[in-house]
Design an enzyme around this catalytic site. Structure first.
Site, PDB file in Angstrom:
ATOM      1  N   LYS A 171       7.454   5.192   2.448  1.00 36.23           N
ATOM      2  CA  LYS A 171       8.122   4.008   3.008  1.00 36.23           C
ATOM      3  C   LYS A 171       8.899   3.254   1.935  1.00 36.23           C
ATOM      4  CE  LYS A 171       5.027   3.497   6.958  1.00 36.23           C
ATOM      5  NZ  LYS A 171       4.169   4.659   6.654  1.00 36.23           N
ATOM      6  N   CYS A 206      -1.442   3.475  11.021  1.00 38.00           N
ATOM      7  CA  CYS A 206      -1.192   4.696  11.804  1.00 38.00           C
ATOM      8  C   CYS A 206      -2.459   5.008  12.594  1.00 38.00           C
ATOM      9  CB  CYS A 206      -0.760   5.851  10.917  1.00 38.00           C
ATOM     10  SG  CYS A 206      -1.821   6.170   9.500  1.00 38.00           S
ATOM     11  N   ASP A 249      -0.310   0.229  -5.407  1.00 35.36           N
ATOM     12  CA  ASP A 249      -1.425   0.921  -4.780  1.00 35.36           C
ATOM     13  C   ASP A 249      -2.591   0.899  -5.757  1.00 35.36           C
ATOM     14  OD1 ASP A 249      -1.383   2.832  -2.113  1.00 35.36           O
ATOM     15  OD2 ASP A 249      -3.005   3.341  -3.480  1.00 35.36           O
ATOM     16  N   ASP A 299      -5.991  -2.940  -9.499  1.00 33.11           N
ATOM     17  CA  ASP A 299      -7.437  -2.767  -9.533  1.00 33.11           C
ATOM     18  C   ASP A 299      -8.036  -3.406  -8.285  1.00 33.11           C
ATOM     19  OD1 ASP A 299      -7.378  -1.584 -12.084  1.00 33.11           O
ATOM     20  OD2 ASP A 299      -7.309  -3.562 -13.036  1.00 33.11           O
ATOM     21  N   CYS A 325       0.874  -1.182   0.000  1.00 33.64           N
ATOM     22  CA  CYS A 325       0.000   0.000   0.000  1.00 33.64           C
ATOM     23  C   CYS A 325       0.903   1.222   0.000  1.00 33.64           C
ATOM     24  CB  CYS A 325      -0.917  -0.002   1.214  1.00 33.64           C
ATOM     25  SG  CYS A 325      -1.861  -1.535   1.427  1.00 33.64           S
ATOM     26  N   ASP A 350       1.276  -1.307   4.825  1.00 33.31           N
ATOM     27  CA  ASP A 350       0.943  -0.083   5.551  1.00 33.31           C
ATOM     28  C   ASP A 350      -0.521   0.200   5.211  1.00 33.31           C
ATOM     29  OD1 ASP A 350       0.944   2.292   6.898  1.00 33.31           O
ATOM     30  OD2 ASP A 350       2.039   3.401   5.360  1.00 33.31           O
ATOM     31  N   GLY A 380       1.071   4.138  -1.581  1.00 30.39           N
ATOM     32  CA  GLY A 380       0.669   5.534  -1.638  1.00 30.39           C
ATOM     33  C   GLY A 380       1.658   6.344  -2.452  1.00 30.39           C
ATOM     34  N   ALA A 381       2.096   7.473  -1.898  1.00 32.46           N
ATOM     35  CA  ALA A 381       3.053   8.338  -2.583  1.00 32.46           C
ATOM     36  C   ALA A 381       4.490   7.878  -2.389  1.00 32.46           C
ATOM     37  CB  ALA A 381       2.906   9.775  -2.111  1.00 32.46           C
ATOM     38  N   GLY A 382       4.700   6.782  -1.644  1.00 30.77           N
ATOM     39  CA  GLY A 382       5.999   6.125  -1.630  1.00 30.77           C
ATOM     40  C   GLY A 382       6.959   6.494  -0.528  1.00 30.77           C
TER      41      GLY A 382
END
Length: 393
Positions: free
Chosen positions: A226, A346, A244, A272, A220, A293, A222-224
């Site tokens: 991690k 989180c 993602d 997808d 997961c 995450d 996201g914008a990377g």
């Protein structure tokens, strides 16, 4: 810009934040930036004043206000009642305050969530809520791929920076700066030598145990954030698959990876929803490390994103539980025998952390090798729950 005009501008931004919270739109900082960007005539001091008013009003109320005006009135009544004289109805000013109109009271969390938080924190609830409502410090991560050391970075920062330790973990690349420090445009950030990343997130990557030569999946991504930390841990030797289902967020990773010197190590793959297992079939049983995450309530990040309190509902939380359980099953299928699976949220809610892991244990018989619950009032970082699994051979 007169003070009344600043107040009206803050109300307009807050109305946008409320609409986004209701409809699943953009984050508060994005809405604020877009508002100011479209009004270039607003000067720097006015921008700062509007920004401070917006964030103060958001932090004031854990319950979603009925309007931006109610949010701002509630904050001003509690903290700066003299400002109410600026609600005078003049040009570009809010109209006068009417008797009995809504004014949002100060609360730290939505009322429906308070019993859940009390069960989590017990007698520590007041301290926990205070920490979740406070302004967070600024944590950064030094990017090893640029060859700079933490000491070299610290010497070039605009203010004093301290090493960070979290729950006995030594975060070798972490530095903490005072809350409010601004690094936009700083050369260290432009060249990829540093990334803004909370110490809790860095603890997740530390527990992943990625080492040079490994194959890693950031499920997961996201914008990377991690993914970039994992690339730094791999030291340029290894490969990362960052996936993602959000196209726009994943698209942000490539330029960040290029700046960090990690572009050649990271493959991105847009998935997808519902078809992830098929699209990841080539990685089944192949990864040394899989990091999940997982999407969550974000309750552990309220000090950074206080408007998340306005987005969370019992219905949305139930949907997140189902997604988190599904992602655990999906991620486990990608780990090679003897590899490591990391689940992180989180969140400070037991239902998204320990409860999910207990259900997974009942389903699979696989117990976590380690669990760690982080809270701002104890550990000084965002709230997280982290579980690591050593997968059977």
């Amino acid at each position: 810009m007169r003070p009344p005009a600043r107040l009206q501008a803050a109300i307009e931004v807050l109305d946008g934040v409320l609409a986004a919270a209701r409809d699943g739109g953009a984050a508060a900082d994005s809405i604020l930036q877009a508002y100011l960007r479209s009004r270039r005539f607003i000067g720097a001091k006015d921008r700062a004043a509007i920004r401070d008013l917006v964030w103060a009003a958001i932090r004031h109320s854990g319950e979603r206000p009925v309007s931006g005006r109610a949010a701002l009135l509630g904050y001003l009544l509690a903290s700066a009642p003299e400002a109410l004289s600026s609600f005078d109805g003049s040009d570009h000013a809010p109209h006068p305050v009417e008797e009995g109109e809504p004014q949002t009271p100060a609360t730290a969390a939505p009322a429906w969530l308070l019993p859940v938080l009390e069960a989590r924190f017990g007698n520590d609830l007041p301290q926990a809520l205070a920490a979740l409502s406070a302004r967070a410090p600024l944590d950064i991560r030094v990017n090893r791929l640029t060859g700079m050391t933490r000491a070299q970075v610290a010497a070039r920062l605009p203010c004093a920076a301290e090493p960070v330790h979290v729950a006995g973990l030594t975060l070798a690349d972490a530095l903490r700066l005072p809350a409010g420090t601004r690094l936009e445009g700083h050369p260290l950030r432009k060249t990829g030598a540093i990334e803004v990343q909370d110490a809790g997130s860095q603890a997740v990557v530390e527990l992943a145990g990625a080492r040079p030569g490994m194959a890693v999946v950031d499920l997961c991504a996201g914008a990377g954030g991690k993914s970039l930390a994992l690339a730094s841990a791999l030291g340029g030797a290894g490969r990362i698959l960052a996936t993602d289902t959000d196209r726009s967020r994943l698209a942000a990773l490539a330029p960040r990876a290029r700046r960090a010197g990690a572009l050649g190590m990271i493959e991105t793959r847009l998935l997808d929803p519902g078809r992830e297992a098929t699209q990841l079939a080539d990685w089944a049983g192949q990864a040394d490390v899989v990091l999940i995450d997982a999407p969550c309530s974000g309750t552990g990040t309220w000090r950074r994103n206080p408007e998340l309190r306005w987005r969370l509902t019992p219905f949305r939380l139930e949907r997140l539980w189902a997604l988190q359980a599904r992602l655990l099953r999906l991620g486990a299928a990608l780990v090679r025998p003897g590899g490591r699976l990391i689940y992180a949220v989180c969140s400070v809610l037991d239902s998204e952390g320990p409860d999910i892991i207990r259900a997974w244990h009942r389903e699979t018989g696989i117990a976590p090798a380690r669990t760690l619950a982080l809270s701002p009032h104890i550990h000084g970082c965002d709230g997280f729950f982290i579980a690591t699994f050593e997968m059977p051979c």
